[in-house]
Design an enzyme around this catalytic site. Structure first.
Site, PDB file in Angstrom:
ATOM      1  N   THR A  74       0.847  -1.188   0.000  1.00 36.81           N
ATOM      2  CA  THR A  74       0.000   0.000   0.000  1.00 36.81           C
ATOM      3  C   THR A  74       0.884   1.240   0.000  1.00 36.81           C
ATOM      4  O   THR A  74       1.973   1.233   0.583  1.00 36.81           O
ATOM      5  CB  THR A  74      -0.946   0.016   1.221  1.00 36.81           C
ATOM      6  OG1 THR A  74      -1.799   1.172   1.158  1.00 36.81           O
ATOM      7  CG2 THR A  74      -0.182   0.018   2.532  1.00 36.81           C
TER       8      THR A  74
ATOM      9  N   HIS B   9       3.294 -12.277  13.760  1.00 36.67           N
ATOM     10  CA  HIS B   9       4.405 -12.894  14.475  1.00 36.67           C
ATOM     11  C   HIS B   9       4.197 -14.401  14.681  1.00 36.67           C
ATOM     12  O   HIS B   9       5.147 -15.117  15.005  1.00 36.67           O
ATOM     13  CB  HIS B   9       4.592 -12.211  15.837  1.00 36.67           C
ATOM     14  CG  HIS B   9       5.995 -12.274  16.360  1.00 36.67           C
ATOM     15  ND1 HIS B   9       6.802 -13.376  16.225  1.00 36.67           N
ATOM     16  CD2 HIS B   9       6.757 -11.355  17.018  1.00 36.67           C
ATOM     17  CE1 HIS B   9       7.968 -13.159  16.787  1.00 36.67           C
ATOM     18  NE2 HIS B   9       7.978 -11.936  17.268  1.00 36.67           N
TER      19      HIS B   9
END
Length: 212
Positions: A131, A183
């Site tokens: 983006t 994560h």
């Protein structure tokens, strides 16, 4: 969903855009004459992300229930402005696309988005998203991962800033970049390695051709 289910972290870096801007300026007229489309920065970043994924495949992996799924092909979503806000159509099999094919596809997406003609099938199935808040003047932001993807790269505005280079203070066109990642799939070392590879490739674009 991303905030609720994923373990999101964001790591940052900055990129000296001098070399890629020089390369773009050098070939922009020839590129436009040959392909009928302007050479933008997004194709460089798509190529850099692809390079980074080849080194750190976890970035493109996805959690599906209790399974971790890897891909041997890369579909990358690119955020474009539409009539009702940002949408993220997907470039399919980016590893097979040239710079011109990437730029033409993004231009086609942008036109369809403005006309509200982006279909659902064009928004599904990406393994990563890029983006660019810089087109709106953003200096820095923390993008949100699009589930079930494990990573999103945020590009930002290019601004001249003083930096230290070879012991001297110089002015360079700099861009902050941000990588938000899950994560559960990607650890910190892998995320930093990926983002540093993107930085290296953009700062020295010939790496894309030499594959080094």
């Amino acid at each position: 969903s991303a905030q609720r289910e994923a373990a999101l972290l964001t790591t940052f870096n900055e990129i000296d855009m001098s070399n890629v801007m020089d390369l773009r300026n050098q070939y922009k007229d020839a590129f436009l004459n040959k392909y009928g489309i302007k050479l933008g920065f997004m194709s460089f970043f798509v190529k850099a992300v692809l390079d980074g994924m080849n080194q750190v495949p976890q970035i493109a992996a996805q959690m599906r229930g209790n399974e971790l799924v890897y891909r041997n092909y890369y579909d990358i979503g690119v955020a474009v402005g539409g009539g009702k806000g940002l949408v993220v159509p997907v470039l399919r099999n980016v590893e097979r696309m040239s710079f011109a094919e990437i730029e033409l596809a993004i231009a086609d997406f942008a036109k369809k988005a403005k006309d509200n003609k982006i279909g659902l099938e064009q928004l599904e199935g990406g393994c990563f998203t890029i983006t660019n808040g810089g087109v709106y003047g953003s200096l820095l932001s923390t993008p949100i991962v699009n589930p079930p993807q494990s990573g999103v790269l945020g590009m930002h505005g290019i601004f001249e800033r003083p930096i230290a280079l070879n012991g001297q203070v110089v002015i360079r066109p700099m861009m902050y970049v941000a990588l938000t990642y899950d994560h559960r799939v990607v650890d910190g070392r892998e995320a930093v390695t990926f983002l540093r590879r993107v930085k290296e490739v953009i700062e020295d674009p010939t790496r894309m051709l030499m594959e080094i």
